[in-house]
Design an enzyme around this catalytic site. Structure first.
Site, PDB file in Angstrom:
ATOM      1  N   HIS A 120       9.243   9.965  10.325  1.00 30.85           N
ATOM      2  CA  HIS A 120       7.946   9.424   9.908  1.00 30.85           C
ATOM      3  C   HIS A 120       7.374   8.677  11.122  1.00 30.85           C
ATOM      4  O   HIS A 120       8.142   8.148  11.937  1.00 30.85           O
ATOM      5  CB  HIS A 120       8.195   8.455   8.749  1.00 30.85           C
ATOM      6  N   ASP A 197      16.442   4.875   9.016  1.00 28.54           N
ATOM      7  CA  ASP A 197      15.305   4.706   8.129  1.00 28.54           C
ATOM      8  C   ASP A 197      15.719   5.255   6.761  1.00 28.54           C
ATOM      9  O   ASP A 197      15.854   6.472   6.586  1.00 28.54           O
ATOM     10  CB  ASP A 197      14.118   5.485   8.712  1.00 28.54           C
ATOM     11  N   GLN A 200      13.420   7.018   2.249  1.00 29.53           N
ATOM     12  CA  GLN A 200      13.443   8.109   1.263  1.00 29.53           C
ATOM     13  C   GLN A 200      14.830   8.317   0.660  1.00 29.53           C
ATOM     14  O   GLN A 200      15.047   9.306  -0.047  1.00 29.53           O
ATOM     15  CB  GLN A 200      12.962   9.417   1.920  1.00 29.53           C
ATOM     16  N   LYS A 223       9.206   2.089  -2.775  1.00 30.30           N
ATOM     17  CA  LYS A 223       9.733   3.447  -2.979  1.00 30.30           C
ATOM     18  C   LYS A 223      10.992   3.423  -3.843  1.00 30.30           C
ATOM     19  O   LYS A 223      11.667   4.425  -4.012  1.00 30.30           O
ATOM     20  CB  LYS A 223      10.032   4.096  -1.629  1.00 30.30           C
ATOM     21  N   CYS A 361       2.296  11.652   7.518  1.00 31.31           N
ATOM     22  CA  CYS A 361       2.637  10.701   8.593  1.00 31.31           C
ATOM     23  C   CYS A 361       3.812  11.212   9.414  1.00 31.31           C
ATOM     24  O   CYS A 361       4.707  10.424   9.794  1.00 31.31           O
ATOM     25  CB  CYS A 361       2.952   9.312   8.045  1.00 31.31           C
TER      26      CYS A 361
HETATM   27  N1  PLP Z   1       9.891   6.180   6.682  1.00 34.49           N
HETATM   28  C1  PLP Z   1       9.808   7.190   5.814  1.00 34.49           C
HETATM   29  C2  PLP Z   1      10.821   8.293   5.864  1.00 34.49           C
HETATM   30  C3  PLP Z   1       8.787   7.214   4.872  1.00 34.49           C
HETATM   31  O1  PLP Z   1       8.682   8.229   4.013  1.00 34.49           O
HETATM   32  C4  PLP Z   1       7.841   6.151   4.856  1.00 34.49           C
HETATM   33  C5  PLP Z   1       6.713   6.157   3.917  1.00 34.49           C
HETATM   34  O2  PLP Z   1       6.319   7.166   3.397  1.00 34.49           O
HETATM   35  C6  PLP Z   1       7.995   5.119   5.778  1.00 34.49           C
HETATM   36  C7  PLP Z   1       9.027   5.173   6.677  1.00 34.49           C
HETATM   37  C8  PLP Z   1       7.056   3.962   5.828  1.00 34.49           C
HETATM   38  O3  PLP Z   1       7.226   3.152   4.711  1.00 34.49           O
HETATM   39  P1  PLP Z   1       6.267   1.895   4.451  1.00 34.49           P
HETATM   40  O4  PLP Z   1       4.871   2.435   4.537  1.00 34.49           O
HETATM   41  O5  PLP Z   1       6.635   1.455   3.074  1.00 34.49           O
HETATM   42  O6  PLP Z   1       6.564   0.901   5.494  1.00 34.49           O
END
Ligand code: PLP
Length: 403
Positions: A120, A197, A200, A223, A361
């Site tokens: 992401h 990260d 998900q 999430k 993203c």
């Molecule tokens: N990392 C992953 C894999 C994501 O899917 C997302 C959001 O969709 C994020 C990071 C960013 O999360 P946040 O916008 O809650 O900081």
């Protein structure tokens, strides 16, 4: 087995959209909230509200206790220590904290950062920015055609200059579940640290920092059935202790004079300003909700949905699933011959079905597969095979129109 009445626990799932009962397949973006989490927010404001840590009065103690109990709850949930849990606004802020504090604190020009091509943007851009500021270089671990990470290429990219490997547990586009334990062991062998990260993963499978053997872990409350604006950075105590603070302000200090400041102990050193104590209490309630079902049961249910939907989608001739890794989470991205993802998303919406379209993203992985975007469906514990049937019928109708 998931109780078929689980939807009743989520007020929003009973509403209609354009006269149709909502089918919510956009859980990768954010999950819906159970009543107990919503009630916890109301309870905080109606019964407890007061700023934490600084007060001597009853309400302040109550909300401080709720906030610190939430920290304990999170620590138990991921197998960390209480003082290793830093509350942030979410995954993005957690990663930026490490990019600022760890990279700027410990790395020097010429060092390297590795991230994967399936990240992401929030697990790419902060590293690119840190590299630019500090004169580091960064490299991307390539992704194979089936959506798995190229582990051989990863091993070759590592060197004695690599300071940090940043990789997602589960891809928000491909659904790929990466072999984190193996990736972490390889990073450590090369003398690098690893940040994972888990945005998900955290609501879909067991995530235990000790079992995974990682150094940093980031995730977002929203999430995992909790509200927006609360998230977590977990880091190994010895690393967090050595790292300089991320932001300066109230709460994070030990002692301040006009000339100089000494910083507070963990975790407060990284929590400048009034924390989101309502969010943390609600996050604890979301963890209670998940624990009441059992993460293994949630995982098994979503795995069943993934298999069911994949089979149905594969039967539609014009549909191509992007990402067919053997280890996948309940996330399916697809493209359709002769139909734009955006049009499909809009038409599904008119039928009461919420999906996400676009690059999610994660533009570099779109470039890798030579596409501009996908339609993405992503599951949570309350989704059902009946909803998948509704979605498949709606998609077939749309594809007949979009010839
Ligand atoms: N990392 C992953 C894999 C994501 O899917 C997302 C959001 O969709 C994020 C990071 C960013 O999360 P946040 O916008 O809650 O900081």
């Amino acid at each position: 087995m998931i109780d078929r009445n689980i939807k009743e626990l989520f007020p929003i799932l009973n509403r209609t959209i354009y006269g149709k009962r909502l089918v919510y397949f956009d859980n990768g973006a954010t999950t819906q909230k159970p009543k107990q989490v919503i009630d916890r927010i109301v309870q905080s404001y109606e019964q407890e509200n007061s700023n934490v840590h600084r007060g001597v009065h009853y309400l302040s103690e109550l909300s401080t206790e709720a906030h610190e109990n939430a920290r304990k709850r999170v620590a138990e949930f991921i197998g960390g220590e209480q003082e290793e849990i830093i509350f942030t606004r979410g995954t993005t802020e957690s990663i930026n904290l490490v990019a600022r504090s760890y990279i700027e604190g410990f790395c020097k020009a010429g060092d390297e950062i590795l991230f994967s091509a399936m990240e992401h943007h929030s697990n790419m851009v902060p590293w690119q920015m840190a590299a630019e500021r500090c004169g580091l270089t960064f490299k991307a671990i390539p992704v194979k055609d089936d959506g798995t990470l190229d582990i051989d290429a990863y091993k070759k990219l590592l060197s004695d200059k690599t300071r940090l490997v940043a990789v997602t547990h589960t891809s928000n586009v491909l659904g790929t579940v990466n072999p984190i334990k193996e990736i972490a062991a390889i990073a450590h062998e090369a003398g690098a640290k690893i940040l994972v990260d888990a945005a998900q993963a955290i609501a879909h499978t067991k995530v235990n920092v000790k079992e995974l053997g990682v150094d940093f872990l980031a995730f977002s409350g929203h999430k995992m059935y909790a509200p927006t604006g609360i998230g977590v950075l977990w880091g190994k105590k010895e690393l967090l202790e050595a790292m300089p603070p991320f932001m300066g302000g109230g709460e994070m200090i030990d002692h301040v004079t006009l000339e100089h400041t000494t910083y507070g102990a963990l975790p407060y050193k990284f929590e400048a300003g009034t924390p989101n104590y309502v969010g943390s209490a609600a996050l604890a309630s979301a963890i209670d909700f998940m624990d009441s079902i059992g993460i293994e049961n949630i995982h098994a249910h979503e795995e069943m949905l993934l298999k069911y939907a994949t089979e149905k989608l594969n039967q539609i001739e014009r549909v191509h699933i992007i990402g067919n890794a053997p280890e996948k989470s309940g996330i399916i991205s697809f493209i359709v011959d002769g139909a734009h993802h955006y049009d499909i998303g809009l038409m599904l919406d008119k039928m009461g079905i919420a999906v996400r379209t676009g690059h999610h993203c994660a533009e570099p992985i779109m470039t890798r597969f030579g596409i501009s975007g996908t339609v993405r469906i992503s599951f949570a514990v309350y989704n059902t095979t009946e909803e998948i049937d509704i979605f498949i019928e709606a998609l077939k109708k749309i594809l007949n129109l979009l010839r």
